[in-house]
Design a protein around this motif. Structure first.
Motif, PDB file in Angstrom:
ATOM      1  N   TYR A   1      -2.680   4.646 -12.277  1.00 24.07           N
ATOM      2  CA  TYR A   1      -1.282   3.914 -12.111  1.00 24.07           C
ATOM      3  C   TYR A   1      -1.487   2.803 -11.036  1.00 24.07           C
ATOM      4  O   TYR A   1      -2.329   2.683 -10.459  1.00 24.07           O
TER       5      TYR A   1
ATOM      6  N   LEU B   1       0.176  -6.266  -1.565  1.00 24.48           N
ATOM      7  CA  LEU B   1      -0.787  -5.229  -1.634  1.00 24.48           C
ATOM      8  C   LEU B   1      -0.594  -4.506  -3.083  1.00 24.48           C
ATOM      9  O   LEU B   1       0.531  -3.982  -3.450  1.00 24.48           O
TER      10      LEU B   1
ATOM     11  N   ARG C   1     -11.203  -6.049  -2.682  1.00 27.59           N
ATOM     12  CA  ARG C   1     -10.377  -5.632  -1.566  1.00 27.59           C
ATOM     13  C   ARG C   1      -9.298  -6.957  -1.215  1.00 27.59           C
ATOM     14  O   ARG C   1      -8.239  -6.517  -0.519  1.00 27.59           O
TER      15      ARG C   1
ATOM     16  N   TYR D   1       0.670   0.239  -8.529  1.00 25.98           N
ATOM     17  CA  TYR D   1       1.681  -0.042  -7.769  1.00 25.98           C
ATOM     18  C   TYR D   1       1.856  -1.387  -7.190  1.00 25.98           C
ATOM     19  O   TYR D   1       0.719  -1.841  -6.693  1.00 25.98           O
TER      20      TYR D   1
ATOM     21  N   PHE E   1      -1.784  -1.349  -5.370  1.00 26.50           N
ATOM     22  CA  PHE E   1      -2.692  -0.017  -5.222  1.00 26.50           C
ATOM     23  C   PHE E   1      -2.896   0.492  -6.565  1.00 26.50           C
ATOM     24  O   PHE E   1      -1.904   0.569  -7.572  1.00 26.50           O
TER      25      PHE E   1
ATOM     26  N   SER F   1      -4.894  10.410 -11.362  1.00 23.94           N
ATOM     27  CA  SER F   1      -4.597  11.724 -11.214  1.00 23.94           C
ATOM     28  C   SER F   1      -5.313  12.446 -12.508  1.00 23.94           C
ATOM     29  O   SER F   1      -5.759  11.545 -13.623  1.00 23.94           O
TER      30      SER F   1
ATOM     31  N   PRO G   1       5.862   1.306  -1.954  1.00 25.22           N
ATOM     32  CA  PRO G   1       5.345   0.801  -3.255  1.00 25.22           C
ATOM     33  C   PRO G   1       6.186   1.106  -4.301  1.00 25.22           C
ATOM     34  O   PRO G   1       6.882   1.943  -4.636  1.00 25.22           O
TER      35      PRO G   1
ATOM     36  N   ARG H   1      -5.560  -6.612  -1.396  1.00 25.39           N
ATOM     37  CA  ARG H   1      -4.257  -7.576  -0.782  1.00 25.39           C
ATOM     38  C   ARG H   1      -4.534  -8.991  -1.443  1.00 25.39           C
ATOM     39  O   ARG H   1      -5.368  -9.801  -1.372  1.00 25.39           O
TER      40      ARG H   1
ATOM     41  N   GLN I   1       2.950  -3.321  -3.520  1.00 24.38           N
ATOM     42  CA  GLN I   1       3.735  -3.159  -2.036  1.00 24.38           C
ATOM     43  C   GLN I   1       4.010  -4.291  -1.456  1.00 24.38           C
ATOM     44  O   GLN I   1       2.872  -4.823  -0.947  1.00 24.38           O
TER      45      GLN I   1
ATOM     46  N   THR J   1      -0.759  15.416  -8.608  1.00 27.02           N
ATOM     47  CA  THR J   1      -1.168  14.643  -7.632  1.00 27.02           C
ATOM     48  C   THR J   1      -1.656  13.312  -7.741  1.00 27.02           C
ATOM     49  O   THR J   1      -2.793  13.076  -8.670  1.00 27.02           O
ATOM     50  N   GLN J   2      -1.473  12.298  -7.143  1.00 27.64           N
ATOM     51  CA  GLN J   2      -1.839  10.976  -7.370  1.00 27.64           C
ATOM     52  C   GLN J   2      -2.613  10.598  -6.248  1.00 27.64           C
ATOM     53  O   GLN J   2      -2.313  10.764  -4.968  1.00 27.64           O
ATOM     54  N   TYR J   3      -3.909  10.393  -6.382  1.00 27.93           N
ATOM     55  CA  TYR J   3      -4.816   9.763  -5.249  1.00 27.93           C
ATOM     56  C   TYR J   3      -4.746   8.243  -5.163  1.00 27.93           C
ATOM     57  O   TYR J   3      -5.144   7.671  -6.279  1.00 27.93           O
ATOM     58  N   PHE J   4      -4.560   7.839  -4.122  1.00 26.84           N
ATOM     59  CA  PHE J   4      -4.433   6.157  -4.086  1.00 26.84           C
ATOM     60  C   PHE J   4      -5.616   5.472  -3.450  1.00 26.84           C
ATOM     61  O   PHE J   4      -6.469   6.276  -2.605  1.00 26.84           O
ATOM     62  N   GLY J   5      -6.060   4.509  -4.051  1.00 24.83           N
ATOM     63  CA  GLY J   5      -6.953   3.740  -3.497  1.00 24.83           C
ATOM     64  C   GLY J   5      -6.666   2.814  -2.456  1.00 24.83           C
ATOM     65  O   GLY J   5      -5.346   2.938  -1.881  1.00 24.83           O
ATOM     66  N   PRO J   6      -7.608   2.101  -1.679  1.00 26.96           N
ATOM     67  CA  PRO J   6      -7.625   1.329  -0.670  1.00 26.96           C
ATOM     68  C   PRO J   6      -6.585   0.026  -0.635  1.00 26.96           C
ATOM     69  O   PRO J   6      -6.257  -0.520   0.158  1.00 26.96           O
TER      70      PRO J   6
END
Lengths: 114, 113
Positions: free
Chosen positions: A33, A88, A9, A35, A90, A94, A43, A110, A37, A102-107
């Motif tokens: 995927y 960050l 994390r 990304y 990410f 999907s 992102p 950093r 940020q 729909t793309q679901y992002f992780g936490p």
């Protein structure tokens, strides 16, 4: 419901060091995927994989590489780290078969480069 | 490539009032438009999405409208609550499955109690 898992994390590295970020997609998701940020920014797409093959590439530096493994998890490898790589990161996942995009992002991870 | 513009960059509304965030996109081939909410230190969370074959979609207090001719789409949040405070991002993709998202620059929404 299970979500996207990212590790670590938080990561602190020195300039010119290497870093490896890991992503575990939602079960049965076949696309991953990455990304990036920056602080106060949106992102930016880096790279994506579908069924272990690279499917698209964005503004990813040549110092970075990534792959998706047989269990669908993905790793982003970053070498010769620069101060500007602090951001960050990410991972999103999907499932193509659902055709919902729909793309679901992780936490996120950093990354701080000192 | 796709370019997504988002306005306003910051928005403050009284609790209970409505909030509207607008986005425009450049690629006429885009046909999938999600909205994400991002809280501090967390990943973007999908709150609603719309495809180009639909002009409007609603989910409780949240609605999205799409004008494909004008290439713009908007997020509407009614009866705002303090927990709605966050950064909201619009995004666009070609929507053929496993396509990258191009994000807008984000709107920081603050709900004033």
């Amino acid at each position: 419901a299970a979500g996207v898992i990212q590790s670590p994390r938080h990561l602190i590295k020195e300039k010119r060091e290497t870093a490896t970020l890991k992503c575990y997609p939602i079960p049965r998701h076949d696309t991953v995927y990455w990304y990036q940020q920056g602080p106060g920014q949106d992102p930016q797409f880096l790279i994506s994989f579908y069924e272990k093959m690279q499917s698209d590439k964005g503004s990813i530096p040549d110092r970075f590489s990534a792959q998706q493994f047989s269990d669908y998890h993905s790793e982003l490898n970053m070498s010769s780290l620069e101060l500007g790589d602090s951001a960050l990161y990410f991972c999103a996942s999907s499932r193509l078969a659902t055709s919902t995009d729909t793309q679901y992002f992780g936490p996120g991870t950093r990354l701080t480069v000192l | 490539g796709e370019n997504v513009e988002q306005h306003p960059s910051t928005l403050s509304v009284q609790e209970g009032d409505s909030a509207v965030i607008k986005c425009t996109y450049s690629d006429s081939a885009s046909n999938y438009f999600p909205w994400y909410k991002q809280e501090l230190g967390k990943g973007p969370q999908l709150i609603i999405d719309i495809r180009s074959n639909v002009g409007e979609k609603k989910d409780q207090r949240i609605a999205v409208t799409l004008n494909k001719t004008a290439k713009h789409f908007s997020l509407h949040i009614t009866e705002t609550q303090p927990e709605d405070s966050a950064v909201y991002f619009c995004a666009a993709s070609r929507g053929f499955g496993n396509e990258k998202l191009t994000f807008g620059t984000g709107t920081r929404l603050t709900i004033i109690p």
